[in-house]
Design a protein around this motif. Sequence first.
Motif, PDB file in Angstrom:
ATOM      1  N   GLY A 306       6.657  15.891 -15.977  1.00  0.00           N
ATOM      2  CA  GLY A 306       8.020  16.330 -15.685  1.00  0.00           C
ATOM      3  C   GLY A 306       9.041  15.482 -16.429  1.00  0.00           C
ATOM      4  O   GLY A 306       9.951  16.006 -17.084  1.00  0.00           O
ATOM      5  N   LEU A 307       8.881  14.164 -16.360  1.00  0.00           N
ATOM      6  CA  LEU A 307       9.844  13.293 -17.034  1.00  0.00           C
ATOM      7  C   LEU A 307       9.791  13.480 -18.545  1.00  0.00           C
ATOM      8  O   LEU A 307      10.817  13.473 -19.221  1.00  0.00           O
ATOM      9  CB  LEU A 307       9.568  11.821 -16.690  1.00  0.00           C
ATOM     10  N   LYS A 308       8.577  13.666 -19.084  1.00  0.00           N
ATOM     11  CA  LYS A 308       8.475  13.817 -20.532  1.00  0.00           C
ATOM     12  C   LYS A 308       9.043  15.155 -20.981  1.00  0.00           C
ATOM     13  O   LYS A 308       9.655  15.242 -22.046  1.00  0.00           O
ATOM     14  CB  LYS A 308       7.031  13.665 -20.967  1.00  0.00           C
ATOM     15  N   ALA A 309       8.858  16.183 -20.160  1.00  0.00           N
ATOM     16  CA  ALA A 309       9.472  17.464 -20.495  1.00  0.00           C
ATOM     17  C   ALA A 309      10.982  17.327 -20.444  1.00  0.00           C
ATOM     18  O   ALA A 309      11.699  17.925 -21.260  1.00  0.00           O
ATOM     19  CB  ALA A 309       8.996  18.533 -19.525  1.00  0.00           C
ATOM     20  N   PHE A 310      11.466  16.527 -19.520  1.00  0.00           N
ATOM     21  CA  PHE A 310      12.914  16.280 -19.452  1.00  0.00           C
ATOM     22  C   PHE A 310      13.381  15.600 -20.738  1.00  0.00           C
ATOM     23  O   PHE A 310      14.393  15.996 -21.332  1.00  0.00           O
ATOM     24  CB  PHE A 310      13.223  15.429 -18.215  1.00  0.00           C
ATOM     25  N   VAL A 311      12.632  14.575 -21.186  1.00  0.00           N
ATOM     26  CA  VAL A 311      12.982  13.917 -22.444  1.00  0.00           C
ATOM     27  C   VAL A 311      12.966  14.942 -23.581  1.00  0.00           C
ATOM     28  O   VAL A 311      13.855  14.953 -24.434  1.00  0.00           O
ATOM     29  CB  VAL A 311      12.010  12.757 -22.751  1.00  0.00           C
ATOM     30  N   ALA A 312      11.949  15.825 -23.549  1.00  0.00           N
ATOM     31  CA  ALA A 312      11.850  16.851 -24.589  1.00  0.00           C
ATOM     32  C   ALA A 312      13.083  17.741 -24.577  1.00  0.00           C
ATOM     33  O   ALA A 312      13.629  18.078 -25.632  1.00  0.00           O
ATOM     34  CB  ALA A 312      10.594  17.684 -24.386  1.00  0.00           C
ATOM     35  N   ALA A 313      13.546  18.111 -23.379  1.00  0.00           N
ATOM     36  CA  ALA A 313      14.724  18.974 -23.275  1.00  0.00           C
ATOM     37  C   ALA A 313      15.949  18.254 -23.821  1.00  0.00           C
ATOM     38  O   ALA A 313      16.782  18.852 -24.510  1.00  0.00           O
ATOM     39  CB  ALA A 313      14.939  19.386 -21.826  1.00  0.00           C
ATOM     40  N   VAL A 314      16.072  16.950 -23.536  1.00  0.00           N
ATOM     41  CA  VAL A 314      17.205  16.191 -24.050  1.00  0.00           C
ATOM     42  C   VAL A 314      17.104  16.065 -25.562  1.00  0.00           C
ATOM     43  O   VAL A 314      18.093  16.222 -26.287  1.00  0.00           O
ATOM     44  CB  VAL A 314      17.251  14.790 -23.392  1.00  0.00           C
ATOM     45  N   GLY A 365      21.356  16.150 -28.790  1.00  0.00           N
ATOM     46  CA  GLY A 365      20.028  16.613 -29.169  1.00  0.00           C
ATOM     47  C   GLY A 365      20.029  17.384 -30.476  1.00  0.00           C
ATOM     48  O   GLY A 365      21.075  17.572 -31.111  1.00  0.00           O
ATOM     49  N   ILE A 366      18.843  17.851 -30.869  1.00  0.00           N
ATOM     50  CA  ILE A 366      18.692  18.481 -32.183  1.00  0.00           C
ATOM     51  C   ILE A 366      19.482  19.783 -32.263  1.00  0.00           C
ATOM     52  O   ILE A 366      20.223  20.024 -33.196  1.00  0.00           O
ATOM     53  CB  ILE A 366      17.196  18.750 -32.461  1.00  0.00           C
TER      54      ILE A 366
END
Lengths: 375, 388
Positions: A306-314, A365-366
């Motif tokens: 969950g946290l890594k997906a959050f980082v991915a979203a950011v 973000g990108i």
Amino acid sequence: MQQVSTPSQTTLPLVKPHTRLAWVGQLFFIVLGLAVVYILGKNLISNPTLFANIFISGLQLGFVYAMIALGYTMVYGIVKLINFAHGDVFMVGAFVSFFAVTRFNLHQWPLAVFPSIPPMVGVVIGSISVIILSMLICIMLAVTIERVAYKPLRDAPRIAALITAIGVSFFLEYFGALNFVFSPRFIPYERPFEVVAWYIKGGIHQVVPGTQPPDGSITFSNILLIIMLASVLVQIFLQFLVKRTKIGVAMRAASYDKQAARLMGIDVDSVISFTFAIGAAFAGLGGVLYAIAYSSIWSQLGILPGLKAFVAAVLGGIGSIPGAFVGALIMGQAESMTMGYISTPMRDAVAFTILIIVLLIRPTGIFGEPEKEKA
Amino acid sequence: MRSLKVLSLFVILSMILVACGGTGSTGGAKELKVAILAPLSGPVPTFGVSTRDGALLAIEEWNAKGGVNGYTIVPIVEDSQCTPEPAVNAMNKVVDQDGVKFVIGEVCSKATIPISEIGTEKKVVVISGTSTAEAVTVDANGNTKPYTFRACFIDAFQGLVGAKFATEKLGAKTAFIMLDQANDYVKGLAEEFEKNFTAMGGTVVGKESYTAKDTDFSTILAKIAEAKPDVVYLPDYYNIVNLVTKQAKEKGITSAFLGGDGWDSADLDVVAAAGGYFTNHYSPDDPRPEVVNFLAAYGAKYKNDDGTAKVPDALATLAYDAANMLFTAMTTAGTVEDVDKVKTALEGIKINAVSGAITLDAKHNPVKAAAILAVTAEGVKFEASIAP
């Protein structure tokens, strides 16, 4: 921290970010980037098959993160809430499929009801039923969470909803850890279908259990293919939903300006519920596929993905759907390459370092556009 | 109220009398008091019950043979809860009130360490069946605690046995080590394995760490598939073992997995881990007569709820061994009163215990064989007994 408590004031007024990140900082990031490229390039040349195998395991992670990240980014796009309970909905999805398979043999119903159909078709239909059940229960859970915990705080300061989201997340993790719920133990996951692996070495061959593929072969499994397929389909479906349907228009309208959308006759509350439901459905799908891929589940399974997906979203630009997808693939590779070429325990550190770097260099973000702060 | 006072006075008096009696009483039947400190409540009550039952069985057998040096053994069981404070209270109670000079217990290292300190101070022999931490028998300055012993091998010893099994029985030349750096138990086993495997002529071709919460081991397994080691040493608990071995099978990895007693669980996924081996304190399938006799005696005395004979676990076995070590040493020393003589006899002990033939090293740690168990799809089977 005092700035946080007043919602209108969101940036530190002391230093402008650009003067802070003067040339020393930029030089540092350039050197860091070159070092990463050098290490990866060197390893790619010295052992391309190992690199390919590490890349494949990164792909698998990345596509799972993509399914979770979509939920974060859509909910953020509309209600400006980082829904930390999202990772735990993912965990519940994994557990629902576990109970469906081990307690109710749901994956076997087609063969039990229609013994004459080919076994392969039966397994596919059975597995899809398990996934659909998990998605439905995740949808119910997420809509309930939204109604009970977030809706009453819609007009409260954003920080209140954020803290509530963390509270809901903890509730799901520790309620799930009770013995009569999911128990705090690691539970071996029983798959609704068998894993089949192949290796590429002068053509594609199936891996025979108990025999090792020859040197220099690249292995992948049916789970990888299923995860990639599911993740891409979800992405296409969402693009279609948001761009081409009435509810998609309503979602975009609500994300621009809730008040105006409401004045235009859009039922903003049901649009928000719908957004939570869609995000939860994909989290549930991701949870089932993740559990099938890694074959062990426990009540805190959802925290790190969950946290890594959050980082991915950011990283991709929170609020942007293609951004979440691209960010997730980058996160999967970053993690996998760290495990492969630095060390496994470093992978979480690298993942969250990426978050810090993104927030320093390009907070939007990108794919994100520079945000206009609404009054 | 008066009757209560009289009663309590009577109780206190009788306690004093009993305490004065102690081991020194010579009138009538001679009694030797031995305390069993076991965690009968607290986090690990099943460990406590097994430990108590194992020790009581040994006492019953010695008494049936006429006791130790003519003394009848009287067990005093106290609940020490696997926690330092209740353990210290129980220790003080049996030493100060009951006059006990010999203690069997505790199970958990964190409880055994404080009671061993009391033992050192008050000259009381403490033998733990299953406390594996190094600090149980050695104080902070590295000196051996004079009156503290144990019946189990310490954690790191399994690394030695694992290396020996890998080189001698499996003929392994290369090994790959997987470890959780944050877990002292895993780290201790892995380090000892690496040291001994290298010393025995093997090569460690790779060493990768992970964290306890990991679920994805595909990159490490990709490296193992490249390195093709003869064995993969994975001395972690069963939950990690389940995951790693399952994912390894799916990648077609054929290297044998090897581990420690962390694999010993009913929850071990035997299908995934099939083909692997682990070291353990003992196996009920071991054909040695000591094991067979112990199984029969234990099963006759203790029953499961459904009436079937109980199979002793490692805790019961090691408590039984600890009690036998103590009574054998007393027989050798020819006394049950002189603690120093019993202690010296314990240091030189040689006993064919259920868990293996035991002698003690200078740190009071047993030097004995470990059982190697093979994992098959049908279950866990006894493979070999490996002496160091």
